[in-house]
Design a protein around this motif. Structure first.
Motif, mmCIF file in Angstrom:
data_model
loop_
_atom_site.group_PDB
_atom_site.id
_atom_site.type_symbol
_atom_site.label_atom_id
_atom_site.label_comp_id
_atom_site.label_asym_id
_atom_site.label_seq_id
_atom_site.Cartn_x
_atom_site.Cartn_y
_atom_site.Cartn_z
ATOM 1 N N ASP A 21 0.833 -1.203 0.000
ATOM 2 C CA ASP A 21 0.000 0.000 0.000
ATOM 3 C C ASP A 21 0.868 1.253 0.000
ATOM 4 O O ASP A 21 1.941 1.290 0.596
ATOM 5 C CB ASP A 21 -0.929 0.012 1.221
ATOM 6 N N VAL A 22 0.394 2.270 -0.692
ATOM 7 C CA VAL A 22 1.049 3.586 -0.694
ATOM 8 C C VAL A 22 0.198 4.490 0.187
ATOM 9 O O VAL A 22 -0.869 4.957 -0.219
ATOM 10 C CB VAL A 22 1.160 4.153 -2.119
ATOM 11 N N THR A 23 0.669 4.717 1.410
ATOM 12 C CA THR A 23 -0.134 5.379 2.432
ATOM 13 C C THR A 23 0.624 6.556 3.026
ATOM 14 O O THR A 23 1.840 6.481 3.243
ATOM 15 C CB THR A 23 -0.483 4.379 3.561
ATOM 16 N N VAL A 24 -0.074 7.622 3.294
ATOM 17 C CA VAL A 24 0.516 8.802 3.926
ATOM 18 C C VAL A 24 1.019 8.454 5.326
ATOM 19 O O VAL A 24 0.319 7.774 6.096
ATOM 20 C CB VAL A 24 -0.513 9.944 4.011
ATOM 21 N N ASP A 25 2.219 8.904 5.655
ATOM 22 C CA ASP A 25 2.722 8.794 7.019
ATOM 23 C C ASP A 25 2.011 9.851 7.855
ATOM 24 O O ASP A 25 2.202 11.056 7.646
ATOM 25 C CB ASP A 25 4.234 9.027 7.033
ATOM 26 N N PRO A 26 1.155 9.435 8.813
ATOM 27 C CA PRO A 26 0.363 10.418 9.547
ATOM 28 C C PRO A 26 1.189 11.314 10.462
ATOM 29 O O PRO A 26 0.719 12.366 10.889
ATOM 30 C CB PRO A 26 -0.613 9.553 10.359
ATOM 31 N N THR A 27 2.431 10.926 10.758
ATOM 32 C CA THR A 27 3.254 11.755 11.632
ATOM 33 C C THR A 27 3.991 12.851 10.878
ATOM 34 O O THR A 27 4.462 13.819 11.492
ATOM 35 C CB THR A 27 4.292 10.892 12.382
ATOM 36 N N THR A 28 4.109 12.706 9.561
ATOM 37 C CA THR A 28 4.818 13.714 8.766
ATOM 38 C C THR A 28 3.957 14.308 7.657
ATOM 39 O O THR A 28 4.305 15.343 7.091
ATOM 40 C CB THR A 28 6.071 13.093 8.106
ATOM 41 N N TYR A 47 -0.197 5.563 13.520
ATOM 42 C CA TYR A 47 -0.349 4.748 12.308
ATOM 43 C C TYR A 47 -1.607 3.891 12.393
ATOM 44 O O TYR A 47 -2.359 3.780 11.417
ATOM 45 C CB TYR A 47 0.902 3.883 12.110
ATOM 46 N N PHE A 48 -1.846 3.323 13.551
ATOM 47 C CA PHE A 48 -3.063 2.525 13.716
ATOM 48 C C PHE A 48 -4.306 3.386 13.544
ATOM 49 O O PHE A 48 -5.248 3.018 12.829
ATOM 50 C CB PHE A 48 -3.080 1.851 15.092
ATOM 51 N N ASP A 49 -4.323 4.528 14.200
ATOM 52 C CA ASP A 49 -5.533 5.361 14.200
ATOM 53 C C ASP A 49 -5.897 5.878 12.815
ATOM 54 O O ASP A 49 -7.069 6.173 12.553
ATOM 55 C CB ASP A 49 -5.349 6.551 15.152
ATOM 56 N N ASN A 50 -4.907 5.981 11.924
ATOM 57 C CA ASN A 50 -5.169 6.532 10.591
ATOM 58 C C ASN A 50 -5.026 5.513 9.471
ATOM 59 O O ASN A 50 -5.077 5.876 8.292
ATOM 60 C CB ASN A 50 -4.212 7.704 10.328
ATOM 61 N N ALA A 51 -4.856 4.240 9.817
ATOM 62 C CA ALA A 51 -4.685 3.211 8.794
ATOM 63 C C ALA A 51 -5.917 3.128 7.897
ATOM 64 O O ALA A 51 -7.045 3.235 8.370
ATOM 65 C CB ALA A 51 -4.434 1.858 9.457
ATOM 66 N N LEU A 96 2.953 -9.045 8.783
ATOM 67 C CA LEU A 96 2.798 -7.787 8.055
ATOM 68 C C LEU A 96 3.478 -6.702 8.877
ATOM 69 O O LEU A 96 3.096 -6.445 10.016
ATOM 70 C CB LEU A 96 1.310 -7.469 7.867
ATOM 71 N N MET A 97 4.494 -6.051 8.280
ATOM 72 C CA MET A 97 5.303 -5.091 9.034
ATOM 73 C C MET A 97 5.280 -3.688 8.440
ATOM 74 O O MET A 97 5.725 -2.749 9.096
ATOM 75 C CB MET A 97 6.766 -5.565 9.086
ATOM 76 N N ASP A 98 4.815 -3.525 7.199
ATOM 77 C CA ASP A 98 5.021 -2.249 6.507
ATOM 78 C C ASP A 98 3.720 -1.567 6.118
ATOM 79 O O ASP A 98 3.686 -0.766 5.181
ATOM 80 C CB ASP A 98 5.882 -2.471 5.254
ATOM 81 N N HIS A 99 2.648 -1.859 6.821
ATOM 82 C CA HIS A 99 1.339 -1.304 6.492
ATOM 83 C C HIS A 99 1.156 0.067 7.150
ATOM 84 O O HIS A 99 1.889 0.448 8.052
ATOM 85 C CB HIS A 99 0.262 -2.276 6.978
ATOM 86 N N ALA A 100 0.192 0.807 6.666
ATOM 87 C CA ALA A 100 -0.343 2.006 7.344
ATOM 88 C C ALA A 100 0.580 3.216 7.298
ATOM 89 O O ALA A 100 0.430 4.128 8.104
ATOM 90 C CB ALA A 100 -0.713 1.690 8.795
ATOM 91 N N GLY A 101 1.530 3.251 6.357
ATOM 92 C CA GLY A 101 2.366 4.434 6.217
ATOM 93 C C GLY A 101 3.638 4.442 7.028
ATOM 94 O O GLY A 101 4.342 5.471 7.066
#
Length: 382
Positions: free
Chosen positions: A10-17, A255-259, A305-310
């Motif tokens: 998945d190509v997901t926005v990093d919610p912290t940046t 990351y969890f809250d915005n996945a 699964l290690m790289d999900h959610a940005g």
């Protein structure tokens, strides 16, 4: 027991940046993750297959072929190969070619996918999903096992005198897993052929997972492949680790809250209680993962699964380092200490299937009819 990584790409926005990686960056990150998996001693790297944004792995064999040249030991697999919308002829060709490129370090997981719009994009009807999975897979087995195929079915044009090239490496088709979250017919299909069954349980409670795996095991035994506890089972998992549980939760919570999948739903605490997601210390991950066998029985493959959610790549690589160096060695030891001698510790590999010889059940298009009928008759008597 095999341990590894799977990615859905998945190509997901990093919610912290607020930064979203490009498709090129995401593809390079998946390659780096596969290389890291081998570096830290993991056994398997598996990629999903998607044909829609925000995902990038539309061509799994291209990615895995590249990784084959950059690794020496890693088993290259798929987390889903879409048996419903891909042409079985192309699957047969692509994965046989990958076998040759990778020296046999290949298996694959068949699945129906979870994106409805994909079906019409490839000229299929989602209402035929299960029927497509059954028919297409049987054709795929013939293509890998018969030098000349005459075939006619419902969902594709007939084949007359067709030979799939290249033939599987050493005349031995790849081992196949059937992945399903909720479809009993797919568990039945895996059991019928004596293939592996992978339950990607990352979003499901243990009661549901237990039910699906039990069905597969019962039917595996029914079809005469061995006892129920000898059936070949794989599970998914998802973890995030730090030195303390509090630190792990603090780092992973954004990351969890915005996945895209589970964000804005249950709290992280509720989700970790109900599903295999573990956010905590390596010791907590070890304890939780060992507990999976308490309700599914002794099994052969565990993918994380290690790289999900940005999550940024450097964080993912840090997590894989912890997994490979601190968690998996303990899991290997503890799982094998509890495993009965008659239960396989590993799923079949190219080497083990070649050693079994051309007369082994793996080389049959379908299970020996006499054996299946005998098993069914025994079941009726019971």
């Amino acid at each position: 027991m095999q341990f590894g990584i799977f990615t859905v790409g998945d190509v997901t926005v990093d919610p912290t940046t607020g930064r979203k990686p490009s498709e090129a960056e995401r593809i390079r990150a998946m390659i780096a993750i596969g290389e890291k998996a081998e570096e830290v001693g993991l056994d398997v790297f598996a990629t999903g297959e998607h044909h829609n944004p925000p995902f990038v792995p539309s061509s799994p064999t291209t990615l895995l072929g590249y990784l084959a040249a950059r690794t020496e030991r890693l088993i290259l697999s798929t987390a889903t190969t879409l048996i419903t919308t891909n042409d079985p002829v192309k699957i047969a060709e692509d994965f046989a070619m990958l076998q040759h490129v990778a020296g046999g370090r290949v298996d694959l997981m068949m699945g129906r996918g979870n994106t409805g719009p994909v079906y019409p994009w490839f000229g299929k009807d989602i209402r035929d999903g299960v029927a497509l999975a059954v028919e297409n897979y049987h054709l795929l087995r013939k293509l890998w096992r018969e030098p000349v195929v005459d075939w006619e079915g419902k969902f594709r044009t007939p084949l007359q005198g067709f030979t799939s090239t290249p033939a599987p490496l050493d005349g031995t088709p790849p081992f196949v897993w059937h992945g399903s979250i909720r479809t009993p017919e797919i568990a039945e299909q895996a059991a019928y052929y004596g293939d592996g069954f992978f339950h990607n349980n990352i979003f499901w409670n243990k009661e549901h997972t237990e039910q699906m795996v039990r069905l597969y095991r019962q039917r595996f035994e029914h079809y005469g492949h061995g006892s129920a506890d000898q059936a070949i089972v794989g599970l998914g998992g998802q973890v995030f680790m730090a030195d303390t549980e509090a630190e792990a939760k603090k780092r992973f919570r954004p990351y969890f809250d915005n996945a895209p999948v589970y964000g804005h739903g249950p709290s992280m605490e509720d989700f970790t209680e109900l599903t295999p997601l573990t956010v905590g210390t390596p010791e907590q991950v070890i304890e939780r993962t060992l507990g999976f066998a308490d309700y599914v029985g002794d099994y052969q493959r565990q993918l994380f699964l290690m790289d999900h959610a940005g999550l940024p790549l450097d964080t993912v690589l840090e997590q894989i380092e912890i997994l490979g160096r601190e968690v998996v060695p303990v899991l290997r030891k503890e799982f094998e200490l509890r495993r009965p001698e008659h239960v396989p510790s590993d799923p079949p590999t190219h080497g083990s299937l070649v050693a079994a010889g051309p007369d082994s059940p793996h080389h049959l298009v379908e299970p020996a009819r006499e054996r299946v009928l005998a098993a069914q008759q025994e079941g009726e008597k019971a």
